[in-house]
Structures are given as C-alpha cells and as structure tokens.
Design a protein around this motif. Structure first.
Motif, mmCIF file in Angstrom:
data_model
loop_
_atom_site.group_PDB
_atom_site.id
_atom_site.type_symbol
_atom_site.label_atom_id
_atom_site.label_comp_id
_atom_site.label_asym_id
_atom_site.label_seq_id
_atom_site.Cartn_x
_atom_site.Cartn_y
_atom_site.Cartn_z
ATOM 1 N N CYS A 62 0.994 -0.531 0.488
ATOM 2 C CA CYS A 62 -0.044 -0.164 -0.051
ATOM 3 C C CYS A 62 0.629 1.573 0.257
ATOM 4 C CB CYS A 62 -0.634 0.037 1.152
ATOM 5 S SG CYS A 62 -2.134 -1.260 1.381
ATOM 6 N N TYR A 63 0.209 2.155 -0.426
ATOM 7 C CA TYR A 63 0.939 3.643 -0.284
ATOM 8 C C TYR A 63 -0.504 4.595 -0.075
ATOM 9 C CZ TYR A 63 3.685 7.421 -3.164
ATOM 10 O OH TYR A 63 3.611 9.148 -3.918
ATOM 11 N N THR A 64 0.105 5.778 0.127
ATOM 12 C CA THR A 64 -1.266 6.552 0.581
ATOM 13 C C THR A 64 -0.472 7.970 0.398
ATOM 14 O OG1 THR A 64 -2.801 8.134 1.915
ATOM 15 C CG2 THR A 64 -0.688 7.270 3.163
ATOM 16 N N TYR A 65 -1.106 8.809 -0.116
ATOM 17 C CA TYR A 65 -0.198 10.165 -0.660
ATOM 18 C C TYR A 65 -0.799 11.105 0.001
ATOM 19 C CZ TYR A 65 -1.906 9.152 -4.904
ATOM 20 O OH TYR A 65 -2.694 8.788 -6.007
ATOM 21 N N ARG A 66 -0.336 12.463 -0.058
ATOM 22 C CA ARG A 66 -1.620 14.037 -0.331
ATOM 23 C C ARG A 66 -0.715 14.727 0.537
ATOM 24 N NH1 ARG A 66 -5.533 15.230 4.934
ATOM 25 N NH2 ARG A 66 -6.675 16.840 3.934
ATOM 26 N N SER A 67 -0.917 16.290 -0.295
ATOM 27 C CA SER A 67 0.526 17.407 -0.551
ATOM 28 C C SER A 67 -0.122 18.044 1.098
ATOM 29 C CB SER A 67 -0.642 18.157 -1.480
ATOM 30 O OG SER A 67 -1.593 18.495 -1.710
ATOM 31 N N SER A 68 -0.752 17.345 2.610
ATOM 32 C CA SER A 68 -1.172 17.912 3.324
ATOM 33 C C SER A 68 -0.418 17.195 4.368
ATOM 34 C CB SER A 68 -2.654 17.692 3.496
ATOM 35 O OG SER A 68 -2.654 18.565 4.982
ATOM 36 N N ASN A 69 -0.605 16.857 5.602
ATOM 37 C CA ASN A 69 -0.360 15.914 6.636
ATOM 38 C C ASN A 69 -0.372 14.970 6.891
ATOM 39 O OD1 ASN A 69 -2.457 16.779 8.061
ATOM 40 N ND2 ASN A 69 -1.149 17.389 9.876
ATOM 41 N N ALA A 70 -1.715 13.961 6.394
ATOM 42 C CA ALA A 70 -2.411 12.821 7.089
ATOM 43 C C ALA A 70 -2.937 12.412 5.759
ATOM 44 C CB ALA A 70 -3.279 12.975 8.111
ATOM 45 N N ASN A 71 -3.382 11.050 6.058
ATOM 46 C CA ASN A 71 -4.034 10.212 5.043
ATOM 47 C C ASN A 71 -3.588 9.319 5.013
ATOM 48 O OD1 ASN A 71 -6.317 10.347 2.677
ATOM 49 N ND2 ASN A 71 -4.781 10.009 1.207
ATOM 50 N N GLY A 72 -4.832 8.232 4.481
ATOM 51 C CA GLY A 72 -4.786 6.708 4.073
ATOM 52 C C GLY A 72 -6.148 5.510 4.024
ATOM 53 N N GLY A 73 -6.110 4.913 3.286
ATOM 54 C CA GLY A 73 -6.914 4.049 2.829
ATOM 55 C C GLY A 73 -7.067 2.886 3.162
ATOM 56 N N THR A 74 -8.104 2.473 2.752
ATOM 57 C CA THR A 74 -8.148 0.491 3.280
ATOM 58 C C THR A 74 -8.373 -0.385 2.147
ATOM 59 O OG1 THR A 74 -9.502 -0.927 4.635
ATOM 60 C CG2 THR A 74 -10.445 0.743 3.419
ATOM 61 N N TYR A 75 -7.825 -1.301 1.983
ATOM 62 C CA TYR A 75 -8.395 -2.756 0.758
ATOM 63 C C TYR A 75 -8.782 -3.607 1.879
ATOM 64 C CZ TYR A 75 -4.889 -6.304 2.320
ATOM 65 O OH TYR A 75 -4.121 -6.566 3.459
ATOM 66 N N ASP A 76 -10.349 -4.004 1.135
ATOM 67 C CA ASP A 76 -11.029 -5.626 1.877
ATOM 68 C C ASP A 76 -11.163 -5.931 0.560
ATOM 69 O OD1 ASP A 76 -12.258 -4.265 4.988
ATOM 70 O OD2 ASP A 76 -12.554 -2.621 2.852
ATOM 71 N N ILE A 77 -11.604 -7.861 1.433
ATOM 72 C CA ILE A 77 -11.335 -8.841 0.705
ATOM 73 C C ILE A 77 -12.785 -9.403 0.312
ATOM 74 C CG2 ILE A 77 -11.010 -11.760 0.637
ATOM 75 C CD1 ILE A 77 -9.057 -11.097 2.880
ATOM 76 N N ASN A 78 -13.371 -9.399 -1.186
ATOM 77 C CA ASN A 78 -14.361 -9.100 -1.802
ATOM 78 C C ASN A 78 -14.876 -11.202 -1.938
ATOM 79 O OD1 ASN A 78 -16.644 -9.604 -3.749
ATOM 80 N ND2 ASN A 78 -16.885 -7.215 -3.208
ATOM 81 N N VAL A 79 -15.840 -11.890 -1.923
ATOM 82 C CA VAL A 79 -16.287 -13.643 -2.168
ATOM 83 C C VAL A 79 -17.445 -13.104 -3.259
ATOM 84 C CG1 VAL A 79 -16.286 -15.427 -2.075
ATOM 85 C CG2 VAL A 79 -14.782 -14.133 -0.272
ATOM 86 N N ASP A 80 -17.528 -13.455 -4.424
ATOM 87 C CA ASP A 80 -18.753 -13.477 -5.018
ATOM 88 C C ASP A 80 -19.754 -12.195 -5.218
ATOM 89 O OD1 ASP A 80 -18.184 -15.768 -6.569
ATOM 90 O OD2 ASP A 80 -19.922 -16.955 -4.736
ATOM 91 N N GLY A 81 -18.765 -10.949 -4.957
ATOM 92 C CA GLY A 81 -19.540 -9.536 -4.777
ATOM 93 C C GLY A 81 -19.702 -9.343 -3.811
ATOM 94 N N SER A 82 -19.803 -9.651 -2.268
ATOM 95 C CA SER A 82 -20.078 -9.382 -1.256
ATOM 96 C C SER A 82 -18.340 -9.283 -0.015
ATOM 97 C CB SER A 82 -20.673 -10.624 -0.578
ATOM 98 O OG SER A 82 -21.277 -10.219 -0.696
ATOM 99 N N VAL A 83 -18.232 -7.920 0.244
ATOM 100 C CA VAL A 83 -17.246 -7.647 1.019
ATOM 101 C C VAL A 83 -17.328 -8.534 2.600
ATOM 102 C CG1 VAL A 83 -16.371 -5.646 1.905
ATOM 103 C CG2 VAL A 83 -17.013 -4.892 0.218
ATOM 104 N N VAL A 84 -16.526 -9.640 2.778
ATOM 105 C CA VAL A 84 -16.327 -9.881 3.772
ATOM 106 C C VAL A 84 -15.357 -9.362 4.741
ATOM 107 C CG1 VAL A 84 -17.056 -12.257 2.674
ATOM 108 C CG2 VAL A 84 -14.626 -11.620 2.834
ATOM 109 N N SER A 85 -14.395 -7.887 4.637
ATOM 110 C CA SER A 85 -13.732 -8.048 5.370
ATOM 111 C C SER A 85 -13.791 -6.668 5.920
ATOM 112 C CB SER A 85 -12.361 -8.224 4.818
ATOM 113 O OG SER A 85 -11.853 -7.673 4.082
#
Length: 159
Positions: A62-85
C-alpha cells in the motif's frame, strides 16, 4: 472427532483440502472514498466441499499520499460480490505527521478472513480498495509503479 469424506477417504475436521495462491503486480490508484476493484486481484476458487471453510489471507503493498499532513485508505476482501472484511472506515491504514506539507508512506498490509464455502460452485475472489481523504490531492495506491507483488491465499479447510 468429526470425519469428512471426499471420494478418496475420510479426513479430520481442520484438514486443509486445497490451497490456491494468487500473485498480482497491477498498480491501482484511487482518490474517492468509495470501493474500486484492485486490478489484477480477481481469480476463481472452487471448493471441494460445501461444508468447508475458506481461510483467505491477503498481503498487499500500500502507498498513501497527500499534499498535506495525513491520509490513508483500506482494502477489503470480496467473495462473490460481497465484502467480507469491511473495516468500517476507509482509514484502516492511516498516517498523520503534524505540520507536514507533503505525505508519502509505503507499507505492506495483511488481512485474514474465514468464510463458509456454502456450496461447491466457483467463487470469484478479489480485493477492493478506497481512499480516506481526497482533499489536497490525497490518494491511495496498491502496487505502486507495478514494482511490488501482492498476494491472496485461499485454504479450504474441512469441517
């Protein structure tokens, strides 16, 4: 001790029936706080038994960036069209450096889930991602520059 039969003998509950390992290097970037598919992460897995559990592990660059002092993100696992995490927020991975005029942070993030196979139909497994803060050119990226490898492993476990 419970035993499961799969055409070639009986197995104890907890036996790993099969394992699949998927590797991808596709770079995917997002700036929105809504889910987007992670390029190259989608694959299919067909359980041998409807009664088994699927233990899914992802290891993602993962890589997060911003021209300010804070940012982030998330990734999730999807099984058959449903996010499970689902994390409940788009800042499962978050960095804040007070007073910074630019932020760039690289990290490997891991996630594990267990879901019921429920049937023996092929399952589409993929990752989805979202950014936390798009203000000040904020973004979240997986496999920056296609120079990193991310992985998803599925283990089918007899019950």
């Amino acid at each position: 001790m419970a035993l499961t039969t799969l055409g070639y003998g009986a197995m104890q509950a907890g036996t790993v029936l099969q394992t699949s390992f998927h590797t991808f290097t596709t770079q995917t970037s997002v700036t929105a706080n809504s889910y987007a598919d992670v390029g190259g992460s989608s694959f299919t897995f067909t359980p041998k038994l409807a009664s088994s559990l699927l233990h899914i592990t992802a290891s993602v660059h993962c890589y997060t960036y911003r021209s300010s002092n804070a940012n982030g993100g998330t990734y999730d696992i999807n099984v058959d069209g449903s996010v499970v995490s689902a994390a409940g927020t788009a800042r499962e991975f978050y960095v804040n450096i007070g007073g910074a005029s630019n932020l760039y942070c690289f990290s490997r993030q891991d996630k594990e889930v267990t879901v019921s196979a429920s049937n023996t139909s092929a399952k589409t497994i993929k990752l989805q991602m979202k950014n936390y803060d798009s203000d000040d050119s904020g973004g979240f990226r997986i496999n920056d520059g296609a120079e990193y490898k991310s992985t998803i492993k599925v283990e089918e476990i007899a019950q």
